[in-house]
Scaffold this motif. Sequence first.
Motif, PDB file in Angstrom:
ATOM      1  N   UNK A 102      26.710  80.299  79.256  1.00 59.29           N
ATOM      2  CA  UNK A 102      26.481  81.715  79.505  1.00 59.29           C
ATOM      3  C   UNK A 102      25.658  82.422  78.455  1.00 59.29           C
ATOM      4  N   UNK A 103      25.172  81.691  77.436  1.00 58.39           N
ATOM      5  CA  UNK A 103      24.322  82.310  76.421  1.00 58.39           C
ATOM      6  C   UNK A 103      22.978  82.702  77.037  1.00 58.39           C
ATOM      7  N   UNK A 104      22.394  83.785  76.517  1.00 54.58           N
ATOM      8  CA  UNK A 104      21.109  84.246  77.021  1.00 54.58           C
ATOM      9  C   UNK A 104      19.941  83.726  76.194  1.00 54.58           C
ATOM     10  N   UNK A 105      20.206  83.371  74.942  1.00 52.85           N
ATOM     11  CA  UNK A 105      19.163  82.845  74.078  1.00 52.85           C
ATOM     12  C   UNK A 105      19.815  81.948  73.033  1.00 52.85           C
ATOM     13  N   UNK A 106      18.985  81.198  72.315  1.00 56.17           N
ATOM     14  CA  UNK A 106      19.467  80.129  71.453  1.00 56.17           C
ATOM     15  C   UNK A 106      18.523  80.033  70.266  1.00 56.17           C
ATOM     16  N   UNK A 107      19.054  80.176  69.046  1.00 52.74           N
ATOM     17  CA  UNK A 107      18.219  80.138  67.844  1.00 52.74           C
ATOM     18  C   UNK A 107      18.784  79.105  66.878  1.00 52.74           C
ATOM     19  N   UNK A 108      17.914  78.204  66.423  1.00 50.72           N
ATOM     20  CA  UNK A 108      18.333  77.095  65.570  1.00 50.72           C
ATOM     21  C   UNK A 108      18.225  77.483  64.097  1.00 50.72           C
ATOM     22  N   UNK A 109      19.275  77.170  63.333  1.00 48.87           N
ATOM     23  CA  UNK A 109      19.263  77.376  61.886  1.00 48.87           C
ATOM     24  C   UNK A 109      18.447  76.272  61.220  1.00 48.87           C
ATOM     25  N   UNK A 110      17.761  76.565  60.120  1.00 46.20           N
ATOM     26  CA  UNK A 110      17.543  77.898  59.533  1.00 46.20           C
ATOM     27  C   UNK A 110      16.518  78.681  60.343  1.00 46.20           C
ATOM     28  N   UNK A 111      16.639  79.999  60.343  1.00 48.90           N
ATOM     29  CA  UNK A 111      15.744  80.832  61.132  1.00 48.90           C
ATOM     30  C   UNK A 111      15.230  81.978  60.266  1.00 48.90           C
TER      31      UNK A 111
END
Length: 240
Positions: A102-111
Amino acid sequence: MSQVPSPHSLLLVEDHRDIAALIFEYFEKRGYTLDHAADAITGLHLAVSNTYDVIILDLRLPGMDGLSVCEKLRREARLTTPILMLTARDTLQDKVAGLEAGADDYLVKPFDLLELEARVRSLIRRHRAELTPEVLRVGDLSLDLGTQEVHRAGERLEISPTGKKILKLLMRASPNLVTRREIEREIWGDELPDSDTLRSHLYNLRKAVDKPFREPMICTVQSLGYRLIKPHAEQTENQP
């Protein structure tokens, strides 16, 4: 140059104190208001007790992982607040799992914090547009963009978050073709999944939209993509 104050409120669910402190400092300087939870249970409580523009949710949390938190917010609390998931995992499988939860977006660490803010703003704009009282209709099928409820012939359909995104694309374009590539890029961006992933989502979408009813609406255009059409009986009735 001074920052323009932002009225937006964020919930940050992140157990890493240094990362949380950096995010807090960055966004507060830009006028955002933030709440912070360092564990899943506190995050769930804050998310359902308050109103936020975006929830920034870490995947790895003590007590319960971010995927489970996301699923509970979507399926049990019926929360429609945009969720941006943070994780150190960068495989396509992990990204698909996050979106499916159900997530709308996804950001990978490190960012970069600039990118994080850009994505937050994008989610806010998109969500506000969807909160306008708009209902997509094709034949006896409807998708309420505010409540995210799908009905056909008066019957409520249970469809996954990714399935609803695909359905929205098909309904907006109906009766025109939407290519496989257009669907994949809209749902997964540049990280395109293997061919079986989209096929699986379309199979489940058809089970909900077509199988319980006499006439199918989702059509496959061989080697090209998909179309959503009105039931044949309704097309016949509307012909001059």
